[in-house]
Design an enzyme around this catalytic site. Structure first.
Site, PDB file in Angstrom:
ATOM      1  N   CYS A   1       0.812  -1.223   0.000  1.00 45.42           N
ATOM      2  CA  CYS A   1       0.000   0.000   0.000  1.00 45.42           C
ATOM      3  C   CYS A   1       0.844   1.271   0.000  1.00 45.42           C
ATOM      4  O   CYS A   1       0.483   2.265  -0.642  1.00 45.42           O
ATOM      5  CB  CYS A   1      -0.962   0.006   1.177  1.00 45.42           C
ATOM      6  SG  CYS A   1      -0.208  -0.272   2.796  1.00 45.42           S
TER       7      CYS A   1
ATOM      8  N   HIS B   1      -1.946   2.092   6.920  1.00 42.99           N
ATOM      9  CA  HIS B   1      -2.429   2.084   5.538  1.00 42.99           C
ATOM     10  C   HIS B   1      -2.265   3.500   4.989  1.00 42.99           C
ATOM     11  O   HIS B   1      -2.221   4.469   5.757  1.00 42.99           O
ATOM     12  CB  HIS B   1      -3.885   1.634   5.448  1.00 42.99           C
ATOM     13  CG  HIS B   1      -4.356   1.417   4.036  1.00 42.99           C
ATOM     14  ND1 HIS B   1      -3.647   0.656   3.130  1.00 42.99           N
ATOM     15  CD2 HIS B   1      -5.444   1.876   3.357  1.00 42.99           C
ATOM     16  CE1 HIS B   1      -4.284   0.634   1.980  1.00 42.99           C
ATOM     17  NE2 HIS B   1      -5.374   1.377   2.078  1.00 42.99           N
TER      18      HIS B   1
ATOM     19  N   ASP C   1      -8.228   5.080  -3.452  1.00 38.82           N
ATOM     20  CA  ASP C   1      -7.340   4.008  -2.985  1.00 38.82           C
ATOM     21  C   ASP C   1      -6.944   3.149  -4.180  1.00 38.82           C
ATOM     22  O   ASP C   1      -7.743   2.365  -4.691  1.00 38.82           O
ATOM     23  CB  ASP C   1      -8.043   3.166  -1.925  1.00 38.82           C
ATOM     24  CG  ASP C   1      -7.086   2.234  -1.202  1.00 38.82           C
ATOM     25  OD1 ASP C   1      -6.180   1.694  -1.860  1.00 38.82           O
ATOM     26  OD2 ASP C   1      -7.230   2.044   0.021  1.00 38.82           O
TER      27      ASP C   1
END
Length: 769
Positions: free
Chosen positions: A178, A205, A222
């Site tokens: 991520c 994250h 995202d």
């Protein structure tokens, strides 16, 4: 003073600044993005318009060109929900999908680097051997702060996985997790001219937000999941327990946590935030300071500064609105998509669907709740008890929107319990204007039974909405129109039950008084949602009423106003004060401060500050119970104290001074010390001074540093002139902490000597506490 927040915020800012530093990289990325595949309808339309302009076509020709542009091939990144996005927002949505599928590759474990090894191309046969720092030139120039090391179980070859931070290095490797995804995707967004900010979630994250010019708001994006505008994904979908989400651009920084949670004011959420800042006031100050610093360093022009200020105000207004609602606008139930199953399970990001557990307290309340009935955790509330005006205003505002079917406000305080397709009932004291009860029922028969238990004279506000969720059924057969005798509502002066049952109208509103028919009584039945508002003169002036603080154990307010000012009780003292000391400080504030008239009480717990509350604190809700560590302490869970008329506060509801010896103890910071690290750094033992002895003794390093929340290493020597000037100030600072804050204040300073002889060391060390 630096806090754990500073380092995290600074890290986010550094990442965002990288996106601006390499202009040639932005150009290279921009030229590689296949715009004609992402948004062919936009690209073709704009090309046609441009050609039409160059050729000076007439209107008819231009119209024909427009028709042709509308028949272009569909983008391979088209999805059914594209209809919800337009222009640049649609481009962002498809760019996110393109980046996930074509640019970056998710890497749980790297494939074997041995070209002759077969059967380990997916990295599943790799075994982790730990981590190291950057060693070669590629790792250093790529900004790899750490390098994961793996061994292939098939050929024993060593393979490394550098965790690059440089966008250029990431563009070359095109693999990662991520962190790498968000970093490179932010660069892609900047290459297309999007105003982009890097979002750092403290629960491990990262993602980005892009400013939508069309919608005038920040859009969540995202790239790991290939999704945009799904801020509820983490809390509601993955089941993450968030704390902080920092949003950073090259010239601004902000706390955007409230966009990604609807539990900001909950006990659990605030407890997690306290790991990084002592309170919300300090947190706000840190962000304000860091934002000012990054703006100053970026030398932003006046127009840009004004634009950022405007966005910040709009965002804060939005945050306050969504937190007051406490619910998400839409459902998101899917767990995390990216990453292996084991990796997601280890991070507890499989989603709530995989977790069948339910808290005992919630189960208890569900078991006890009667079918078709609901109420607040705490029903009684007194709006603005210190205001001298004895006028009461009650507003009934039915709403037809799903999830919010009605609203009853007493002096501006929303106080109607919610139950879809039901009847909300609020009971108000006719002498003080205190909200006594708030319930909701599915049928009028239950309402009549409830009102039968209420004494004469009480003020009653009713609100009913008959929805049409059951398509095909007659509205007058809806659940809340179950017939009961009209005589049961005979005590409600001005209320016509026959009109309610015979009318096909949707909305019913009423404000009146039991066993009385005052002139201000109002009854309204309508097919449209319309407000009803009445003003009432209370029977007894509020100034002549005695009030008392009622304690609500294991309860938190919907919102807090501010912390008790330091001039009443300093923050450090609040953290160590007993309940009785806090009560004395609160009463002193109420007497001294001219702004205290709007304060309705406070909330606190042990080792926490005292937070003042206003009308916005209602409705209260349940907090989590005492932690296991403090289960023996009655003050360990949140307790909210609020003013109520003296008559309805139990006589034994008092806060008394307890045995000082019982309350005065050494603070337990309960922070685990990395024993192996400090023993490797400082040795197995430290020389420690004991209050009971003038002779220093050797103590195990782990014991010497136990119960410390901050360990400082002081490198000094008696021959160093600057040290001789600074050491007395450091000694004074340490002694003040010890004498005025607590004997154990959580700070330990380890003196690392650079003296040239043992005698010099002993002489210098003798001066230190």
């Amino acid at each position: 003073m630096a806090t754990p927040l500073h380092g995290r915020i600074d890290s986010a800012i550094r990442t965002a600044k990288q996106w601006e530093s390499d202009k040639s990289l932005l150009t290279e990325i921009r030229e590689s993005i296949p715009m004609e595949l992402l948004v062919p309808e936009l690209v073709c339309a704009r090309e046609a318009e441009w050609r039409s302009f160059l050729n000076d076509d007439d209107d008819d020709t231009a119209a024909a060109v427009g028709v042709g542009a509308a028949t272009v091939a569909k983008s391979p990144y088209f999805r059914d929900d594209d209809v919800n996005f337009e222009g640049d927002d649609l481009l962002l949505k498809r760019l996110t999908l393109y980046f996930k599928s074509e640019v970056m590759k998710w890497c749980n474990q790297p494939p074997c680097c041995n070209s002759t090894c077969t059967g380990n191309d997916d990295g599943k046969k790799m075994e982790s051997k730990g981590m190291r720092g950057p060693m070669n030139q590629e790792e250093k120039t790529g900004g790899a702060s750490r390098v994961e090391v793996y061994i292939c179980t098939l050929c024993n070859a060593e393979t490394t996985f550098p965790r690059f931070n440089s966008p250029r290095a990431l563009l070359k490797s095109k693999r990662g997790r991520c962190g790498e995804f968000a970093n490179l995707f932010g660069t892609y967004c900047r290459a297309l001219g999007f105003d982009t900010r890097y979002i750092l979630d403290f629960t491990d994250h990262v993602w980005v937000e892009v400013w939508s010019v069309r919608q005038q708001r920040w859009l969540h994006a995202d790239s790991c999941e290939g999704l945009i505008d799904r801020p509820n994904m983490y809390e509601q979908g993955w089941g993450k327990n968030l704390s902080y989400a920092v949003g950073a651009t090259h010239d601004s920084v902000a706390d955007v946590s409230k966009r990604y949670t609807r539990k900001f004011l909950s006990d659990d959420f605030q407890t997690r935030r306290r790991e990084f800042s002592p309170n919300e006031v300090m947190s706000d100050q840190v962000f304000m300071q860091m934002n000012g610093t990054v703006r100053q360093m970026s030398n932003i022009v006046k127009g840009r500064a004004e634009e950022l200020d405007k966005r910040a105000k709009m965002e804060e207004k939005f945050f306050n609105t969504v937190q007051s609602s406490g619910v998400w606008d839409s459902e998101y139930k899917e767990g995390r998509i990216s990453g292996s199953l084991a990796w997601k399970a280890a991070r507890h990001e499989l989603g709530k669907g995989s977790d069948t557990s339910k808290t005992e307290e919630k189960k208890d309340r569900d078991d006890k709740a009667s079918p078709g009935e609901t109420s607040f955790w705490v029903e009684s509330f007194l709006p603005s008890p210190r205001c001298q005006n004895n006028e009461l205003t009650i507003a009934v505002r039915p709403r037809a929107s799903k999830g919010t079917t009605w609203s009853i406000e007493v002096n501006g305080v929303p106080c109607a319990a919610s139950l879809a397709n039901g009847v909300a009932v609020v009971i108000v004291d006719e002498l003080t204007g205190c909200i006594l009860q708030s319930n909701a029922y599915l049928d009028w028969s239950s309402v009549a039974s409830f009102l039968n238990t209420v004494p004469d004279g009480r003020i009653v506000a009713l609100c009913s909405y008959i929805g049409d969720e059951k398509v095909g059924e007659e509205k007058n057969e809806s659940t809340n129109k179950i017939n009961c005798s009209a005589a049961k509502f005979g005590r409600l002066g001005g209320f016509d039950y026959d009109k309610v049952t015979s009318s096909p109208k949707d909305f019913v509103s009423f404000v009146g008084r039991l066993a009385f028919y005052p002139t201000w009584s109002s009854f309204h039945v309508s097919s449209e949602s319309s407000s009803l508002e009445v003003s009432i003169q209370l029977d007894k002036p509020a100034a002549s009423t005695a009030y008392k603080l009622r304690s609500e154990k294991n309860t938190v307010p919907a919102a807090v106003f501010t912390r008790l000012p330091d001039y009443i009780m300093p923050l450090n003292t609040q953290l160590l004060a007993s309940n009785y000391q806090k009560r004395v400080a609160f009463e002193a504030y109420m007497e001294k401060d001219s702004n205290s008239s709007a304060i309705v009480g406070y909330t606190t717990r042990s080792e926490a500050p005292l937070y003042l509350i206003q009308n916005s604190a209602f409705p209260f809700r349940a907090a989590n119970g005492p932690t296991q560590m403090n289960a023996e302490s009655e003050d360990s869970s949140w307790t909210t104290y609020h003013y109520l008329p003296d008559a309805i506060v139990p006589d034994d509801d008092v806060v008394e001074e307890k045995n000082k010896a019982k309350n005065s103890g050494t603070p337990n910071f309960d922070i685990p010390i990395a024993d192996d690290y400090f023993m490797g750094l400082l040795g197995s033992q430290l020389l420690v001074k004991n209050d009971s002895s003038s002779t220093p003794t050797l103590l195990d390093t782990s014991n010497a540093l136990a119960n410390s929340r901050l360990v400082a290493l002081y490198f000094s020597a008696s021959w160093c002139t600057p040290c001789r000037g600074f050491t007395p100030m450091l000694i004074e600072f340490y002694n003040v902490l010890k004498e005025e804050v607590a004997s154990t204040h959580g700070l330990e300073i380890v003196f690392v000597s650079s003296d040239r002889s043992d005698g010099e060391f002993q002489q210098y060390y003798k001066k230190m506490p």
